[in-house]
Design a protein around this motif. Structure first.
Motif, PDB file in Angstrom:
ATOM      1  N   LYS A  42       0.964  -1.225  -0.003  1.00 15.66           N
ATOM      2  CA  LYS A  42      -0.035   0.129   0.015  1.00 15.66           C
ATOM      3  C   LYS A  42       0.799   1.298  -0.064  1.00 15.66           C
ATOM      4  N   ALA A  43       1.964   1.281   0.824  1.00 14.63           N
ATOM      5  CA  ALA A  43       2.855   2.417   0.696  1.00 14.63           C
ATOM      6  C   ALA A  43       3.447   2.868  -0.628  1.00 14.63           C
ATOM      7  N   LEU A  44       3.930   1.534  -1.391  1.00 19.22           N
ATOM      8  CA  LEU A  44       4.501   1.809  -2.398  1.00 19.22           C
ATOM      9  C   LEU A  44       3.506   2.334  -3.727  1.00 19.22           C
ATOM     10  N   VAL A  45       2.287   1.496  -3.395  1.00 17.87           N
ATOM     11  CA  VAL A  45       1.166   2.009  -4.584  1.00 17.87           C
ATOM     12  C   VAL A  45       0.905   3.623  -4.396  1.00 17.87           C
ATOM     13  N   ARG A  46       0.755   4.023  -3.083  1.00 15.62           N
ATOM     14  CA  ARG A  46       0.483   5.221  -2.704  1.00 15.62           C
ATOM     15  C   ARG A  46       1.772   6.263  -3.101  1.00 15.62           C
ATOM     16  N   GLU A  47       2.701   5.843  -2.967  1.00 13.03           N
ATOM     17  CA  GLU A  47       3.897   6.750  -3.686  1.00 13.03           C
ATOM     18  C   GLU A  47       4.040   6.674  -4.935  1.00 13.03           C
ATOM     19  N   TYR A  50       4.804   1.782  -8.400  1.00  8.32           N
ATOM     20  CA  TYR A  50       4.497   0.676  -9.356  1.00  8.32           C
ATOM     21  C   TYR A  50       4.091   1.452 -10.553  1.00  8.32           C
ATOM     22  N   ASP A  51       3.595   2.483 -10.796  1.00  5.60           N
ATOM     23  CA  ASP A  51       3.305   3.045 -11.967  1.00  5.60           C
ATOM     24  C   ASP A  51       4.334   3.206 -13.273  1.00  5.60           C
ATOM     25  N   GLY A  52       3.779   2.461 -14.071  1.00  5.65           N
ATOM     26  CA  GLY A  52       4.978   2.231 -15.403  1.00  5.65           C
ATOM     27  C   GLY A  52       5.735   1.124 -15.352  1.00  5.65           C
ATOM     28  N   THR A  53       5.729   0.521 -14.266  1.00  8.04           N
ATOM     29  CA  THR A  53       6.726  -0.635 -14.187  1.00  8.04           C
ATOM     30  C   THR A  53       6.129  -2.092 -14.948  1.00  8.04           C
ATOM     31  N   ASP A  68       9.358  -4.310 -10.587  1.00 10.79           N
ATOM     32  CA  ASP A  68      10.822  -3.842 -10.447  1.00 10.79           C
ATOM     33  C   ASP A  68      10.797  -2.681 -11.375  1.00 10.79           C
ATOM     34  N   PRO A  69      11.438  -1.375 -10.853  1.00  8.35           N
ATOM     35  CA  PRO A  69      11.201  -0.484 -11.776  1.00  8.35           C
ATOM     36  C   PRO A  69      12.416  -0.431 -12.888  1.00  8.35           C
ATOM     37  N   THR A  70      13.426  -1.324 -12.611  1.00  6.23           N
ATOM     38  CA  THR A  70      14.540  -1.484 -13.914  1.00  6.23           C
ATOM     39  C   THR A  70      13.972  -2.504 -14.868  1.00  6.23           C
ATOM     40  N   GLY A  71      13.143  -3.312 -14.651  1.00  8.79           N
ATOM     41  CA  GLY A  71      12.754  -4.385 -15.793  1.00  8.79           C
ATOM     42  C   GLY A  71      13.689  -5.372 -15.642  1.00  8.79           C
ATOM     43  N   THR A  72      14.605  -5.541 -14.758  1.00 10.08           N
ATOM     44  CA  THR A  72      15.600  -6.620 -14.944  1.00 10.08           C
ATOM     45  C   THR A  72      15.294  -7.751 -14.090  1.00 10.08           C
ATOM     46  N   GLY A  73      14.683  -7.643 -12.939  1.00 10.36           N
ATOM     47  CA  GLY A  73      14.444  -8.648 -12.049  1.00 10.36           C
ATOM     48  C   GLY A  73      15.563  -8.532 -10.856  1.00 10.36           C
ATOM     49  N   ASN A 149       8.531  -7.093 -25.022  1.00  9.12           N
ATOM     50  CA  ASN A 149       8.109  -6.017 -25.229  1.00  9.12           C
ATOM     51  C   ASN A 149       6.896  -6.303 -24.203  1.00  9.12           C
ATOM     52  N   PRO A 150       7.125  -5.889 -22.908  1.00  7.76           N
ATOM     53  CA  PRO A 150       6.340  -6.365 -21.502  1.00  7.76           C
ATOM     54  C   PRO A 150       5.086  -5.215 -21.528  1.00  7.76           C
ATOM     55  N   GLY A 151       4.151  -6.094 -20.977  1.00  4.94           N
ATOM     56  CA  GLY A 151       2.910  -5.163 -20.357  1.00  4.94           C
ATOM     57  C   GLY A 151       3.407  -4.533 -19.332  1.00  4.94           C
ATOM     58  N   ARG A 152       2.587  -3.537 -18.878  1.00  4.79           N
ATOM     59  CA  ARG A 152       2.854  -2.624 -17.844  1.00  4.79           C
ATOM     60  C   ARG A 152       1.872  -2.294 -17.020  1.00  4.79           C
ATOM     61  N   ILE A 153       2.186  -1.909 -15.427  1.00  5.73           N
ATOM     62  CA  ILE A 153       1.101  -1.048 -14.754  1.00  5.73           C
ATOM     63  C   ILE A 153       0.975   0.316 -15.123  1.00  5.73           C
ATOM     64  N   VAL A 154       0.206   0.758 -15.580  1.00  2.60           N
ATOM     65  CA  VAL A 154       0.011   2.337 -16.180  1.00  2.60           C
ATOM     66  C   VAL A 154       0.018   3.026 -14.958  1.00  2.60           C
ATOM     67  N   LYS A 155      -1.169   2.516 -13.761  1.00  8.99           N
ATOM     68  CA  LYS A 155      -1.294   3.252 -12.719  1.00  8.99           C
ATOM     69  C   LYS A 155      -1.928   2.125 -11.691  1.00  8.99           C
ATOM     70  N   ALA A 156      -1.511   2.436 -10.511  1.00 11.10           N
ATOM     71  CA  ALA A 156      -2.049   1.719  -9.212  1.00 11.10           C
ATOM     72  C   ALA A 156      -2.400   2.607  -8.124  1.00 11.10           C
ATOM     73  N   TRP A 157      -3.600   1.960  -7.387  1.00 11.03           N
ATOM     74  CA  TRP A 157      -4.145   2.806  -6.523  1.00 11.03           C
ATOM     75  C   TRP A 157      -4.785   1.955  -5.396  1.00 11.03           C
ATOM     76  N   VAL A 158      -4.882   2.482  -4.207  1.00 10.18           N
ATOM     77  CA  VAL A 158      -5.599   1.732  -3.220  1.00 10.18           C
ATOM     78  C   VAL A 158      -7.158   2.026  -3.225  1.00 10.18           C
ATOM     79  N   ALA A 159      -7.960   1.445  -3.225  1.00 11.33           N
ATOM     80  CA  ALA A 159      -9.346   1.587  -3.471  1.00 11.33           C
ATOM     81  C   ALA A 159      -9.995   2.817  -2.916  1.00 11.33           C
ATOM     82  N   THR A 160      -9.351   2.919  -1.741  1.00 13.55           N
ATOM     83  CA  THR A 160      -9.896   3.987  -0.734  1.00 13.55           C
ATOM     84  C   THR A 160      -9.577   5.322  -1.233  1.00 13.55           C
ATOM     85  N   ASP A 161      -8.596   5.378  -1.915  1.00 12.89           N
ATOM     86  CA  ASP A 161      -7.891   6.710  -2.430  1.00 12.89           C
ATOM     87  C   ASP A 161      -8.472   7.146  -3.818  1.00 12.89           C
ATOM     88  N   ALA A 162      -9.338   6.296  -4.385  1.00 12.55           N
ATOM     89  CA  ALA A 162      -9.760   6.401  -5.710  1.00 12.55           C
ATOM     90  C   ALA A 162     -10.918   7.556  -5.793  1.00 12.55           C
TER      91      ALA A 162
END
Length: 163
Positions: A42-47, A50-53, A68-73, A149-162
């Protein structure tokens, strides 16, 4: 789908690289199993961590790994690694677990979502959530190790914050 506990629900908006299969994935968090891991996620999502990873490791018949923000593992957050919170909860289709190195206490930000039942993971990795909607989006992620050519998390959020 109605969300019964928005503070313990996260949503990933995922680009699978195909607009026809891209979409939202809803994950019910399991603080009853892994309170420290859930707080970290939740802390990482709120920061916006994960957006774009990318989903950098996607193995047919096994799982999709991301976080992994570097995409390398090899990458992670700047937060300290977490102590394992292993349980007897089975890894089944849709289970979300924390990836780690050989050291059981090395989980940081990377996670995986099981495509199928994976009993060989039971008791070896921390379960922190389960996909409750959108597993078809996870199923549509491009495969590879690494994924060209990986799929990505465009945006992540905690449902409370929507909003």
């Amino acid at each position: 789908m109605s969300i019964t506990d928005p503070e313990n629900t996260i949503v990933f908006d995922i680009d699978t690289t195909d607009p026809a299969t891209s979409g939202k994935v809803t994950i019910r968090l399991r603080p009853d199993l892994a309170p420290q891991h859930v707080e970290r996620i939740k802390a990482l999502v709120r920061e916006g961590f994960y957006d774009g990873t990318p989903f950098h490791r996607v193995i047919e018949g096994f799982m999709a790994q991301g976080g992994d923000p570097t995409g390398t593992g090899m990458g992670g957050s700047d937060k300290p690694d977490l102590k394992a919170e292993f349980t007897n909860t089975p890894f089944k289709r849709g289970t979300v677990g924390m990836a780690r190195a050989m050291d059981p206490d090395s989980a940081n930000s990377q996670f995986f979502i099981c495509f199928t039942d994976c009993p060989f993971l039971d008791g070896q990795y921390t379960v922190w959530g389960e996909v409750v909607d959108g597993m078809d989006v996870i199923d549509a992620l491009p495969r590879g190790e690494p994924v060209p050519n990986p799929g990505r998390i465009v945006k992540a959020w905690v449902a409370t914050d929507a909003s």
